[in-house]
Write a protein that holds these residues in place. Structure first.
Motif, short mmCIF file in Angstrom:
data_model
loop_
_atom_site.label_atom_id
_atom_site.label_comp_id
_atom_site.label_asym_id
_atom_site.label_seq_id
_atom_site.Cartn_x
_atom_site.Cartn_y
_atom_site.Cartn_z
N PRO A 104 30.56 41.14 42.31
CA PRO A 104 31.06 40.65 41.02
C PRO A 104 31.63 41.73 40.11
CG PRO A 104 28.65 40.73 41.00
CD PRO A 104 29.09 41.22 42.36
N HIS A 105 31.69 42.98 40.58
CA HIS A 105 32.20 44.06 39.72
C HIS A 105 32.52 45.26 40.59
CE1 HIS A 105 31.55 46.58 35.77
NE2 HIS A 105 32.42 47.16 36.58
N ILE A 106 33.80 45.42 40.90
CA ILE A 106 34.20 46.56 41.73
C ILE A 106 35.66 46.89 41.42
CG2 ILE A 106 34.76 45.04 43.70
CD1 ILE A 106 33.83 47.43 45.52
N HIS A 107 35.96 48.20 41.31
CA HIS A 107 37.30 48.63 40.92
C HIS A 107 38.11 49.01 42.15
CE1 HIS A 107 36.16 48.35 36.73
NE2 HIS A 107 34.99 48.87 37.08
N MET A 108 38.61 47.98 42.84
CA MET A 108 39.27 48.20 44.13
C MET A 108 40.55 49.01 44.03
SD MET A 108 37.15 47.10 46.23
CE MET A 108 38.14 47.58 47.65
N ALA A 148 39.10 44.84 34.56
CA ALA A 148 39.99 45.86 33.98
C ALA A 148 39.12 46.87 33.25
CB ALA A 148 40.97 45.21 33.02
N PHE A 149 39.35 48.13 33.50
CA PHE A 149 38.61 49.17 32.79
C PHE A 149 39.53 50.35 32.57
CE2 PHE A 149 34.74 51.92 32.13
CZ PHE A 149 34.27 51.21 31.05
N TRP A 150 38.97 51.51 32.28
CA TRP A 150 39.84 52.66 32.10
C TRP A 150 40.05 53.30 33.46
CZ3 TRP A 150 38.64 58.24 30.89
CH2 TRP A 150 37.39 58.62 31.39
N GLY A 191 36.98 40.83 30.34
CA GLY A 191 36.11 41.99 30.57
C GLY A 191 36.88 43.17 31.14
N GLU A 192 36.30 44.37 31.18
CA GLU A 192 35.04 44.73 30.58
C GLU A 192 35.22 44.97 29.10
OE1 GLU A 192 32.77 47.84 32.72
OE2 GLU A 192 34.20 47.58 34.35
N ILE A 193 34.39 44.28 28.32
CA ILE A 193 34.37 44.53 26.88
C ILE A 193 33.01 45.14 26.55
CG2 ILE A 193 36.06 42.76 26.31
CD1 ILE A 193 33.82 40.81 25.76
N ASP A 200 26.19 44.02 31.72
CA ASP A 200 26.20 44.79 32.97
C ASP A 200 25.64 46.20 32.82
OD1 ASP A 200 26.69 45.22 35.65
OD2 ASP A 200 28.67 44.31 35.57
N HIS A 201 25.45 46.84 33.97
CA HIS A 201 24.93 48.21 34.07
C HIS A 201 23.52 48.30 33.48
CE1 HIS A 201 29.09 48.80 34.94
NE2 HIS A 201 29.50 48.86 33.70
N LEU A 202 22.68 47.33 33.78
CA LEU A 202 21.32 47.34 33.22
C LEU A 202 20.40 48.22 34.08
CD1 LEU A 202 20.96 43.56 32.30
CD2 LEU A 202 21.71 45.48 30.87
ZN LIG Z 1 33.36 48.78 35.77
#
Ligand SMILES: [Zn+2]
Lengths: 202, 285
Positions: free
Chosen positions: B6-10, B33-35, B104-106, B166-168
């Protein structure tokens, strides 16, 4: 395929009222198309339309939305950003596919050909590709051969294929053979047709 | 084992990764979408990035039988750069797309007033576009960042069941669990969270609302850690059904709330070849 026959072919979609309302809204308020265009697949489905061979429900609905725009609407910007946004393939600009003419300055076709997304390359070589100059068109056909796009996707293939394309195909065939590989069968057939038709050198 | 990451920066991974992931049972990925490591300095570079998240990347994934969806947003780090703020105005045109299954990601990076504003504005977009929200929590000052995150989520009026935080880790898990939000855990090769620690958390808190991801990107990370976590669960005595719930049914349920998670023509990962009796899909055993 006319808008009326597409409309008729879409009668059986899951949510026909949505489409009717959407078409009226687009005519009354053209900017609404930015929200309605991408929703077409979710509302009308993505299946093939039995009464419109070669058309899926979402593509047909999108084309109808475009045709519902008042004639005075500036042709660009198109409702979609970017290019390969639809899993079903096809450039973002539906005119590339249905009307044989696109807004002046439409870059969808050339952008699509620059991608490595074979769905887009194939769609861009449909009828709209008649706007490509011969050099760009030959490169695009060669790209199809390179990337495994069936040449059946290329509109007016035999009418436009010329000696220069034959030379390019022959060179590619030679490279492939040197590497122990073959051209796809449809490209080999095309090359044979072209060399048979061309006047032999003395 | 069928796996939904559910969360991967391919975007930052190679085709070898796609091949290995498919082989390990990964059938669906969501790419938020992230940096990108290098700070961007204009909105135009975001639109090209967003276009690739809903265009080129799904095509690339499809070549390996992996279904790719995206979440779109202005990330908290770059929300601090006034040159990137106009991205907020460009988001609506993406939030209507079929391939976009959440905002996301916000969330927070450094908890600045600029981040406050972008976070609240994008939660409002999630409500307006009827999308779930994927919320990143800061890696520094995490516990307080998490509290503040939950306060902003509550204030926004979005249904907690439509938000994943996320990232808990061990320190923040209970707080988020009590909020009604979904719980995201990014499994990393060493630091933030490991498969073994994840198993302990699942023992203690159960499998409801739990999402496990690899968050793999261009940093040190491993796209197969979802699979490793599933195997660690089995070794620890969890059932196949527990693993399927955490690695497949939970993310399907969470992102399914978008109404856009079309998995209809995904091959049935449990399908068996009648000739050989083997699983048809690589890694589908
Ligand atoms: Zn991420």
């Amino acid at each position: 395929m006319t808008p009326d026959s597409l409309r008729a072919a879409l009668r059986g979609v899951p949510d026909p009222d949505w489409l009717d309302t959407a078409l009226r809204r687009v005519t009354a308020e053209p900017t609404e198309i930015t929200r309605l265009f991408p929703a077409a697949g979710r509302r009308c489905g993505r299946g093939a339309l039995p009464d419109a061979p070669g058309w899926t429900a979402d593509d047909a609905a999108r084309v109808l939305l475009l045709t519902a725009l008042p004639a005075t609407t500036p042709a660009t910007p198109t409702p979609s950003t970017g290019t390969a946004t639809r899993p079903s393939g096809g450039p973002c600009c539906a005119p590339c596919r249905c009307c044989r003419s696109a807004p002046p300055g439409c870059r969808c076709c050339t952008t699509a050909i620059r991608t490595n997304d074979t769905r887009l390359v194939a769609a861009a070589l449909g009828p709209y590709a008649r706007h490509l100059d011969p050099a760009a068109w030959r490169q695009a056909v060669l790209k199809c051969v390179f990337s495994g796009v069936p040449l059946a996707a290329v509109a007016d293939l035999d009418a436009r294929a010329d000696g220069e394309l034959a030379t390019m195909l022959a060179a590619l065939a030679e490279e492939r053979h040197a590497a122990g590989r073959d051209l796809p069968a449809d490209a080999t057939d095309l090359l044979h047709r072209l060399t048979a038709a061309l006047p032999r050198e003395a | 084992m069928r796996i939904f990451d559910p969360h991967i920066h391919m975007t930052s991974r190679t085709t070898d990764d796609y091949e290995r992931m498919a082989g390990a049972g990964v059938r669906v990925v969501v790419e938020p979408a992230f940096w990108l490591g290098q700070p961007r300095t204009s909105p135009a570079s975001f639109t090209d990035y967003f276009d690739s998240l809903i265009g080129w990347e799904p095509f690339r994934a499809g070549q390996f039988g992996v279904r790719h969806f995206a979440t779109i947003a202005l990330n908290p780090k770059e929300a601090n750069d006034p040159r990137c703020r106009p991205v907020l105005d460009l988001l609506p045109r993406y939030l209507d797309k079929d391939a976009v299954v959440a905002v996301g990601e916000i969330g927070y990076d450094s908890m600045t007033p600029e981040e406050d504003e972008a976070f609240a504005a994008q939660l409002a977009l999630a409500v307006a576009y009827e999308l779930p929200a994927l919320v990143h929590t800061p890696h520094r000052d995490k516990a307080r960042g998490c509290e503040r995150t939950l306060a902003v989520v509550a204030e926004s009026g979005i249904d907690a069941g439509r938000v994943v935080v996320d990232h808990l880790n061990e320190v923040t898990v209970k707080l988020v669990r009590d909020s009604g939000c979904w719980l995201g855990f990014s499994i990393y090769p060493d630091t933030k969270m490991t498969p073994q620690r994840m198993v302990e958390l699942l023992r203690e808190y159960g499998t409801d609302r739990m999402l496990v991801n690899s968050a793999a990107d261009w940093g040190r990370s491993d796209p197969l850690l979802t699979r490793a976590t599933g195997e660690a669960m089995l070794l620890a005595g969890f059932s196949d059904d527990d693993v399927d719930k955490v690695l497949w049914r939970n993310p399907v349920e969470f992102y399914g709330q978008s109404g856009r998670l079309d998995l209809s023509d995904l091959e049935d990962p449990t399908a068996v070849d009648p000739q050989t009796g083997n699983s048809i899909l690589r890694g589908g055993s």
